[in-house]
Each structure stands twice: as structure tokens, then as C-alpha cells.
Design a protein around this motif. Structure first.
Motif, PDB file in Angstrom:
ATOM      1  N   LEU A  19      46.086  36.207  56.134  1.00 44.83           N
ATOM      2  CA  LEU A  19      46.990  36.848  56.635  1.00 44.83           C
ATOM      3  C   LEU A  19      46.453  38.055  57.460  1.00 44.83           C
ATOM      4  CD1 LEU A  19      49.556  37.101  53.632  1.00 44.83           C
ATOM      5  CD2 LEU A  19      49.991  35.460  55.839  1.00 44.83           C
ATOM      6  N   ILE A  20      45.442  38.536  57.164  1.00 43.88           N
ATOM      7  CA  ILE A  20      45.043  39.844  57.580  1.00 43.88           C
ATOM      8  C   ILE A  20      43.403  39.857  57.278  1.00 43.88           C
ATOM      9  CG2 ILE A  20      45.394  41.395  55.449  1.00 43.88           C
ATOM     10  CD1 ILE A  20      46.634  43.035  57.255  1.00 43.88           C
ATOM     11  N   PRO A  21      42.724  40.589  58.269  1.00 46.01           N
ATOM     12  CA  PRO A  21      41.034  40.548  58.387  1.00 46.01           C
ATOM     13  C   PRO A  21      40.846  41.121  56.907  1.00 46.01           C
ATOM     14  CG  PRO A  21      41.926  41.083  60.227  1.00 46.01           C
ATOM     15  CD  PRO A  21      43.232  40.811  59.717  1.00 46.01           C
ATOM     16  N   VAL A  22      39.746  40.714  56.400  1.00 42.94           N
ATOM     17  CA  VAL A  22      39.381  41.363  54.981  1.00 42.94           C
ATOM     18  C   VAL A  22      38.863  42.795  55.226  1.00 42.94           C
ATOM     19  CG1 VAL A  22      37.509  40.763  53.014  1.00 42.94           C
ATOM     20  CG2 VAL A  22      38.506  38.949  54.189  1.00 42.94           C
ATOM     21  N   SER A  23      38.345  43.341  56.330  1.00 45.36           N
ATOM     22  CA  SER A  23      37.818  44.674  56.349  1.00 45.36           C
ATOM     23  C   SER A  23      38.801  45.628  56.481  1.00 45.36           C
ATOM     24  CB  SER A  23      36.615  44.476  57.619  1.00 45.36           C
ATOM     25  OG  SER A  23      37.396  44.185  58.874  1.00 45.36           O
ATOM     26  N   THR A  24      40.013  45.410  56.570  1.00 43.78           N
ATOM     27  CA  THR A  24      41.196  46.230  56.949  1.00 43.78           C
ATOM     28  C   THR A  24      41.657  47.062  55.646  1.00 43.78           C
ATOM     29  OG1 THR A  24      42.811  44.699  56.765  1.00 43.78           O
ATOM     30  CG2 THR A  24      41.870  45.019  59.033  1.00 43.78           C
ATOM     31  N   LEU A  25      42.022  48.356  55.922  1.00 50.12           N
ATOM     32  CA  LEU A  25      42.882  48.765  54.867  1.00 50.12           C
ATOM     33  C   LEU A  25      44.222  48.184  54.476  1.00 50.12           C
ATOM     34  CD1 LEU A  25      42.611  52.565  55.984  1.00 50.12           C
ATOM     35  CD2 LEU A  25      41.273  51.665  54.107  1.00 50.12           C
ATOM     36  N   GLU A  26      44.715  47.445  55.175  1.00 53.62           N
ATOM     37  CA  GLU A  26      45.788  46.626  54.823  1.00 53.62           C
ATOM     38  C   GLU A  26      45.269  45.579  53.806  1.00 53.62           C
ATOM     39  OE1 GLU A  26      45.177  47.653  58.043  1.00 53.62           O
ATOM     40  OE2 GLU A  26      46.835  48.616  58.731  1.00 53.62           O
ATOM     41  N   PHE A  27      44.380  45.067  54.056  1.00 55.76           N
ATOM     42  CA  PHE A  27      43.939  43.879  52.944  1.00 55.76           C
ATOM     43  C   PHE A  27      43.565  44.540  51.712  1.00 55.76           C
ATOM     44  CE2 PHE A  27      40.821  41.571  50.918  1.00 55.76           C
ATOM     45  CZ  PHE A  27      41.323  40.300  50.897  1.00 55.76           C
ATOM     46  N   ARG A  28      43.027  45.779  51.859  1.00 51.79           N
ATOM     47  CA  ARG A  28      42.621  46.517  50.674  1.00 51.79           C
ATOM     48  C   ARG A  28      44.055  46.805  49.806  1.00 51.79           C
ATOM     49  NH1 ARG A  28      39.985  52.343  49.384  1.00 51.79           N
ATOM     50  NH2 ARG A  28      40.611  52.225  47.155  1.00 51.79           N
ATOM     51  N   ALA A  29      45.021  47.112  50.605  1.00 51.69           N
ATOM     52  CA  ALA A  29      46.432  47.584  50.053  1.00 51.69           C
ATOM     53  C   ALA A  29      47.116  46.297  49.256  1.00 51.69           C
ATOM     54  CB  ALA A  29      47.435  48.097  51.262  1.00 51.69           C
ATOM     55  N   GLY A  30      46.988  45.032  49.871  1.00 50.75           N
ATOM     56  CA  GLY A  30      47.320  43.827  49.595  1.00 50.75           C
ATOM     57  C   GLY A  30      46.622  43.453  48.151  1.00 50.75           C
ATOM     58  N   ARG A  31      45.466  43.460  48.292  1.00 50.10           N
ATOM     59  CA  ARG A  31      44.562  43.058  47.190  1.00 50.10           C
ATOM     60  C   ARG A  31      44.841  44.236  45.894  1.00 50.10           C
ATOM     61  NH1 ARG A  31      38.828  44.705  48.054  1.00 50.10           N
ATOM     62  NH2 ARG A  31      39.733  46.496  47.165  1.00 50.10           N
ATOM     63  N   ASP A  32      44.798  45.436  46.208  1.00 50.30           N
ATOM     64  CA  ASP A  32      44.960  46.325  45.002  1.00 50.30           C
ATOM     65  C   ASP A  32      46.643  46.138  44.291  1.00 50.30           C
ATOM     66  OD1 ASP A  32      42.558  47.206  45.302  1.00 50.30           O
ATOM     67  OD2 ASP A  32      42.812  49.245  45.901  1.00 50.30           O
ATOM     68  N   THR A  33      47.203  45.923  45.288  1.00 50.62           N
ATOM     69  CA  THR A  33      48.847  45.690  44.636  1.00 50.62           C
ATOM     70  C   THR A  33      49.037  44.574  44.013  1.00 50.62           C
ATOM     71  OG1 THR A  33      49.549  46.654  46.776  1.00 50.62           O
ATOM     72  CG2 THR A  33      51.142  45.619  45.680  1.00 50.62           C
ATOM     73  N   LEU A  34      48.264  43.445  44.484  1.00 48.01           N
ATOM     74  CA  LEU A  34      48.340  42.196  43.807  1.00 48.01           C
ATOM     75  C   LEU A  34      47.647  42.163  42.429  1.00 48.01           C
ATOM     76  CD1 LEU A  34      47.843  39.095  45.975  1.00 48.01           C
ATOM     77  CD2 LEU A  34      49.467  39.465  44.195  1.00 48.01           C
ATOM     78  N   ALA A  35      46.447  43.114  42.481  1.00 45.61           N
ATOM     79  CA  ALA A  35      45.489  43.208  41.489  1.00 45.61           C
ATOM     80  C   ALA A  35      46.171  43.819  40.216  1.00 45.61           C
ATOM     81  CB  ALA A  35      44.249  43.678  41.629  1.00 45.61           C
ATOM     82  N   LEU A  36      47.104  44.861  40.700  1.00 43.52           N
ATOM     83  CA  LEU A  36      47.715  45.995  39.918  1.00 43.52           C
ATOM     84  C   LEU A  36      48.829  44.993  39.040  1.00 43.52           C
ATOM     85  CD1 LEU A  36      48.417  49.477  41.180  1.00 43.52           C
ATOM     86  CD2 LEU A  36      47.518  48.735  38.839  1.00 43.52           C
ATOM     87  N   THR A  37      49.461  44.058  39.943  1.00 45.97           N
ATOM     88  CA  THR A  37      50.610  43.286  39.545  1.00 45.97           C
ATOM     89  C   THR A  37      50.087  42.298  38.432  1.00 45.97           C
ATOM     90  OG1 THR A  37      51.589  43.416  41.717  1.00 45.97           O
ATOM     91  CG2 THR A  37      52.633  41.522  40.084  1.00 45.97           C
ATOM     92  N   ILE A  38      48.890  41.733  38.552  1.00 44.59           N
ATOM     93  CA  ILE A  38      48.331  40.783  37.938  1.00 44.59           C
ATOM     94  C   ILE A  38      47.933  41.536  36.369  1.00 44.59           C
ATOM     95  CG2 ILE A  38      46.118  39.265  37.677  1.00 44.59           C
ATOM     96  CD1 ILE A  38      46.436  38.782  40.539  1.00 44.59           C
ATOM     97  N   TYR A  39      47.034  42.399  36.435  1.00 43.90           N
ATOM     98  CA  TYR A  39      46.489  43.202  35.554  1.00 43.90           C
ATOM     99  C   TYR A  39      47.696  43.840  34.578  1.00 43.90           C
ATOM    100  CZ  TYR A  39      44.428  46.976  32.822  1.00 43.90           C
ATOM    101  OH  TYR A  39      44.005  47.770  31.685  1.00 43.90           O
ATOM    102  N   LEU A  40      48.699  44.357  35.224  1.00 43.11           N
ATOM    103  CA  LEU A  40      49.767  45.045  34.294  1.00 43.11           C
ATOM    104  C   LEU A  40      50.681  44.316  33.854  1.00 43.11           C
ATOM    105  CD1 LEU A  40      50.731  48.144  36.390  1.00 43.11           C
ATOM    106  CD2 LEU A  40      48.958  48.199  34.485  1.00 43.11           C
ATOM    107  N   SER A  41      50.657  42.765  34.265  1.00 40.38           N
ATOM    108  CA  SER A  41      51.680  41.789  33.782  1.00 40.38           C
ATOM    109  C   SER A  41      51.084  40.864  32.610  1.00 40.38           C
ATOM    110  CB  SER A  41      52.221  40.908  34.816  1.00 40.38           C
ATOM    111  OG  SER A  41      51.108  39.995  35.508  1.00 40.38           O
ATOM    112  N   ASP A  42      49.736  41.215  32.348  1.00 37.96           N
ATOM    113  CA  ASP A  42      48.944  40.281  31.397  1.00 37.96           C
ATOM    114  C   ASP A  42      49.173  41.334  30.093  1.00 37.96           C
ATOM    115  OD1 ASP A  42      47.151  38.454  30.322  1.00 37.96           O
ATOM    116  OD2 ASP A  42      45.598  39.972  30.415  1.00 37.96           O
ATOM    117  N   ALA A  43      50.283  41.214  29.265  1.00 34.62           N
ATOM    118  CA  ALA A  43      50.680  41.609  28.086  1.00 34.62           C
ATOM    119  C   ALA A  43      49.628  41.338  26.894  1.00 34.62           C
ATOM    120  CB  ALA A  43      52.012  41.304  28.107  1.00 34.62           C
ATOM    121  N   ALA A  44      49.074  40.039  26.896  1.00 37.75           N
ATOM    122  CA  ALA A  44      48.403  39.618  25.946  1.00 37.75           C
ATOM    123  C   ALA A  44      46.853  40.076  26.184  1.00 37.75           C
ATOM    124  CB  ALA A  44      48.434  37.965  25.846  1.00 37.75           C
TER     125      ALA A  44
END
Length: 156
Positions: A19-44
Motif C-alpha cells: 500500500l505504501i513505500p516501506v521507507s515512509t513514516l506512514e508505513f511505520r504508523a501502519g506497522r506500529d498500529t497493527l503491531a499494537l493491535t496484535i500484541y494487545l489482543s493476545d490475551a493468552a
């Protein structure tokens, strides 16, 4: 290790979506937002490769438009912080990395196309027929990362 694995999964989802070049701040925003969603939803506390596909529906619902994602993040941080205090011992490095990512997402603003339909005529919650891509605003990084991550999961 759980945070790094969540970050890896998020990175792969976004790279696959192209969707977006890897070297952009927008990519980092997407990655960190998704990573937080994944990490925080992992209740077990046991992210595993086999569960990634089965978790996509949950992550899609957490990143969906109008989901109170920011409130959910705050609630999960409070819960995980309380669990860590009850266990005693040293601070959880995964939780500290997640908090650092949240700090960046919440305090960093990116200049992006205004995707907020509140500024558009029509009923509240009605998605506009077309977005004026020239209408740009400063927005917190997580607000840009949410739709990027959500779309990347759909493309996966």
C-alpha cells in the motif's frame, strides 16, 4: 519476544499489501498500529504462526472504522500493567516496547489526506462518495495507521 513477533507480523501484512513505500513514516504508523493491535489482543500471551490467520477477523474488527481503538489501547495497557504489578519482578520488556510504540503513535502527527467524514456533508457515519485528496490535515500517526493496517489485512 512477543512484541517483536507482533511487529514482524504487522510488517509482513503491510509489505504484502504493498500500500505504501516501506521507507515512509506512514508505513511505520501502519506497522506500529497493527503491531499494537496484535500484541494487545493476545490475551493468552502466546502469539503463534498458526494462530495468525485465525486472528485476522479479530484484528479487522479492532481496526474497523468507528471502533474506539484508542480507548481499547488505553484499557489494555492498564490491564497489562496491573497484571505485571501483581506478578512483581522486573518490568516486562515487551510491554515497554509496546508503550514506546504507542508514545510515538500518539504524539507524532503526519500531514495526510483528511479521511475524517465529520468534515463532509451528510449524515454522521455516512462515508463520503469521494475523498478530496488535496484536503490535507495534521493527524496523529495512529489515525493514519488504522486504515492502512485494516486495508492491508483485507489484502492479505
Amino acid at each position: 519476544m512477543a512484541w517483536l513477533y507482533a511487529e514482524y507480523i504487522a510488517d509482513e501484512l503491510l509489505r504484502t499489501g504493498r500500500l505504501i513505500p516501506v521507507s515512509t513514516l506512514e508505513f511505520r504508523a501502519g506497522r506500529d498500529t497493527l503491531a499494537l493491535t496484535i500484541y494487545l489482543s493476545d490475551a493468552a500471551g502466546e502469539l503463534s504462526g498458526i494462530r495468525v490467520v485465525s486472528q485476522l477477523d479479530e484484528w479487522l474488527s479492532l481496526t474497523a472504522y468507528n471502533h474506539p481503538w484508542r480507548d481499547w489501547v488505553h484499557t489494555r495497557f492498564l490491564e497489562l500493567g496491573e497484571e505485571a504489578r501483581e506478578r512483581g519482578g522486573p518490568a516486562d520488556p515487551d510491554l515497554e516496547l509496546a508503550r514506546a510504540a504507542w508514545h510515538w503513535l500518539d504524539r507524532t502527527e503526519l500531514y495526510a489526506t483528511n479521511l475524517d467524514p465529520e468534515g463532509f456533508p451528510g449524515d454522521p457515519g455516512e462515508v463520503p462518495a469521494a475523498v478530496d485528496e488535496s484536503a490535507r490535515v495534521w493527524t496523529p500517526a495512529w489515525q493514519l495507521g488504522l486504515p492502512l493496517g485494516h486495508l492491508a489485512m483485507h489484502l492479505f
